[in-house]
Design an enzyme around this catalytic site. Structure first.
Site, PDB file in Angstrom:
ATOM      1  N   ASN A 127      65.851  -8.147  46.936  1.00  0.00           N
ATOM      2  CA  ASN A 127      65.637  -7.492  45.646  1.00  0.00           C
ATOM      3  C   ASN A 127      64.160  -7.348  45.304  1.00  0.00           C
ATOM      4  OD1 ASN A 127      68.315  -7.052  45.419  1.00  0.00           O
ATOM      5  ND2 ASN A 127      68.711  -8.608  43.860  1.00  0.00           N
TER       6      ASN A 127
ATOM      7  N   VAL B  99      76.206  -2.420  36.448  1.00  0.00           N
ATOM      8  CA  VAL B  99      75.432  -2.626  35.215  1.00  0.00           C
ATOM      9  C   VAL B  99      74.729  -1.331  34.815  1.00  0.00           C
ATOM     10  CG1 VAL B  99      73.581  -3.931  34.112  1.00  0.00           C
ATOM     11  CG2 VAL B  99      75.041  -5.054  35.799  1.00  0.00           C
ATOM     12  N   GLY B 100      74.135  -0.635  35.799  1.00  0.00           N
ATOM     13  CA  GLY B 100      73.350   0.567  35.491  1.00  0.00           C
ATOM     14  C   GLY B 100      74.202   1.659  34.859  1.00  0.00           C
TER      15      GLY B 100
ATOM     16  N   ARG C 151      75.252 -10.837  43.150  1.00  0.00           N
ATOM     17  CA  ARG C 151      75.727 -12.063  43.830  1.00  0.00           C
ATOM     18  C   ARG C 151      77.149 -11.912  44.328  1.00  0.00           C
ATOM     19  NH1 ARG C 151      75.220 -17.238  40.262  1.00  0.00           N
ATOM     20  NH2 ARG C 151      75.403 -15.884  38.461  1.00  0.00           N
TER      21      ARG C 151
ATOM     22  N   HIS D 245      66.503 -17.436  33.758  1.00  0.00           N
ATOM     23  CA  HIS D 245      67.896 -17.008  33.893  1.00  0.00           C
ATOM     24  C   HIS D 245      68.464 -17.620  35.170  1.00  0.00           C
ATOM     25  CE1 HIS D 245      71.422 -14.584  33.402  1.00  0.00           C
ATOM     26  NE2 HIS D 245      71.217 -13.888  34.494  1.00  0.00           N
TER      27      HIS D 245
ATOM     28  N   GLY E 191      74.944   1.445  39.693  1.00  0.00           N
ATOM     29  CA  GLY E 191      76.101   0.596  40.014  1.00  0.00           C
ATOM     30  C   GLY E 191      76.787   0.133  38.740  1.00  0.00           C
TER      31      GLY E 191
ATOM     32  N   ARG F 140      71.504 -16.968  42.224  1.00  0.00           N
ATOM     33  CA  ARG F 140      70.679 -15.783  41.940  1.00  0.00           C
ATOM     34  C   ARG F 140      69.456 -15.751  42.855  1.00  0.00           C
ATOM     35  NH1 ARG F 140      72.474 -17.758  36.899  1.00  0.00           N
ATOM     36  NH2 ARG F 140      73.693 -16.245  35.712  1.00  0.00           N
TER      37      ARG F 140
ATOM     38  N   ASP G 264      69.744   6.439  41.883  1.00  0.00           N
ATOM     39  CA  ASP G 264      70.284   5.466  42.829  1.00  0.00           C
ATOM     40  C   ASP G 264      69.972   5.956  44.235  1.00  0.00           C
ATOM     41  OD1 ASP G 264      72.670   3.095  42.449  1.00  0.00           O
ATOM     42  OD2 ASP G 264      72.385   3.881  44.483  1.00  0.00           O
TER      43      ASP G 264
ATOM     44  N   ARG H  81      77.135 -14.939  25.624  1.00  0.00           N
ATOM     45  CA  ARG H  81      78.187 -15.790  26.206  1.00  0.00           C
ATOM     46  C   ARG H  81      78.379 -17.029  25.347  1.00  0.00           C
ATOM     47  NH1 ARG H  81      76.177 -14.486  32.316  1.00  0.00           N
ATOM     48  NH2 ARG H  81      77.655 -12.798  32.658  1.00  0.00           N
TER      49      ARG H  81
END
Ligand code: TXD
Length: 306
Positions: A95, A13-14, A82, A175, A11, A88, A33, A151
């Protein structure tokens, strides 16, 4: 290439992580995937960019875990992201099931691999992966701190109008909303942040950092951040495969460090060819230590729901 990296979940990020690794010729990449044709399609598309960009890393994609055999590193991004209004932790049950299945398949084909978890809720997914894989903690850890610190670095650089390269930052803890930005260990050309900005401005930066993921989710509406997350995962993969021994904040299974035991939390770690080669213990003041413990307690609460 000398190395092989598998990325599960092709997806946002991957796929971006796979692209960064291949373009830097860090390793050959397998993308897996559940939507196999999609992974195959993205891999082929990336391979077709190689002649233009001039990289020789190979990228394969599909749903068959045999593609992952013999990986030096597996990056797990499979799962749900999300949506606006979700925390999260709302992703836990779904998940968890995905992470269990994915890690089980990976470890059968790459018993010597290093696992980097990305899927949220991150620290809890690290624990799921540790239990399923039975790997030592050196080889199963999570990406979050590099992102959260990036960030913070971005916000500090903008506030002071300086290069991002001059800014280092450390965000520790889980996180989640109780992550711990450490202003004292955030420096601009070596000068600690509290000497450059007033308390109010620092608190505003800390807050924006804690809510950085949510800020992007709110803007994107249909998913969560991926450019910065994939850059962060890439940085960890690079430090490992090139044995650079960078000190990066990673979600590590703590065994007494910082007074925390049997819990994953973000702490500074030396990343080299063996994975987590050392957990660095910085001196913390009482309020910093308390914030780290509160954050770790939130993670432990999630462990109990696993
Ligand atoms: O700092 C961090 N750790 C994070 C974590 C930063 C950003 C994103 N973070 C989390 O990563 C996010 O909350 C999600 O849990 C994951 C993946 O986020 P992404 O934005 O990449 O989600 P996508 O685009 O929906 O991609 C997930 C892919 C998708 O293609 C699914 O088909 C696939 O995962 N998927 C699976 N692949 C293999 N096997 C199974 N079972 C599976 N289930 C879903």
């Amino acid at each position: 290439m000398d190395h092989k990296v598998t990325v599960v979940g092709a997806g946002h990020v991957g796929a971006t992580t796979a692209q960064r690794i291949a373009e830097a010729e860090l390793a050959d990449v397998a993308m897996i995937d559940i939507m196999g044709d999609m992974a195959q399609g993205k891999a082929l598309d990336m391979m077709e960019s190689a002649p233009v960009l001039g990289f020789d890393a190979k990228i394969e994609g599909g749903s068959d875990y045999d593609l992952s055999a013999g990986s030096d590193i597996c990056v797990v991004t499979a799962g749900l992201p999300r949506k606006p209004g979700m925390s999260r932790d709302d992703l836990l049950a779904k998940n968890q099931a995905i992470t269990q299945e994915v890690v089980g398949e990976l470890i059968k084909r790459s018993p010597d691999t290093i696992l980097i978890l990305v899927t949220n809720p991150l620290d809890a997914m690290c624990e799921v992966a540790r239990r399923v894989s039975e790997l030592p903690r050196e080889r199963v850890f999570g990406m979050a701190g590099v992102l959260d610190s990036a960030r913070m670095r971005c916000f500090v650089a903008a506030e002071l109008g300086v290069s991002v390269k001059d800014v280092t930052a450390f965000v520790l803890g889980g996180h989640g909303d109780s992550m711990v930005p450490l202003a004292r260990y955030t420096t601009v050309a070596g000068v600690p942040l509290p000497e450059l900005l007033d308390d109010e401005t620092i608190e505003a930066i800390n807050n924006r950092t804690r809510k950085g993921g949510g800020e992007i989710v709110g803007l994107l509406k249909t998913g969560s951040a991926y450019y910065a997350p994939s850059a962060a995962a890439f940085d960890m993969v690079s430090s490992i495969l090139r044995d650079k021994k960078q000190i990066l904040p990673c979600s590590v299974y703590l065994q007494g460090e910082y007074g925390l035991d049997k819990v994953y939390a973000g702490v500074p770690a030396k990343l080299g060819r063996k994975g987590i080669e050392q957990v660095m213990e910085f001196e913390l003041e009482d309020d910093e230590r308390n914030a780290l413990h509160t954050s770790a307690a939130d993670v432990k609460e999630l462990f109990e729901k696993l």
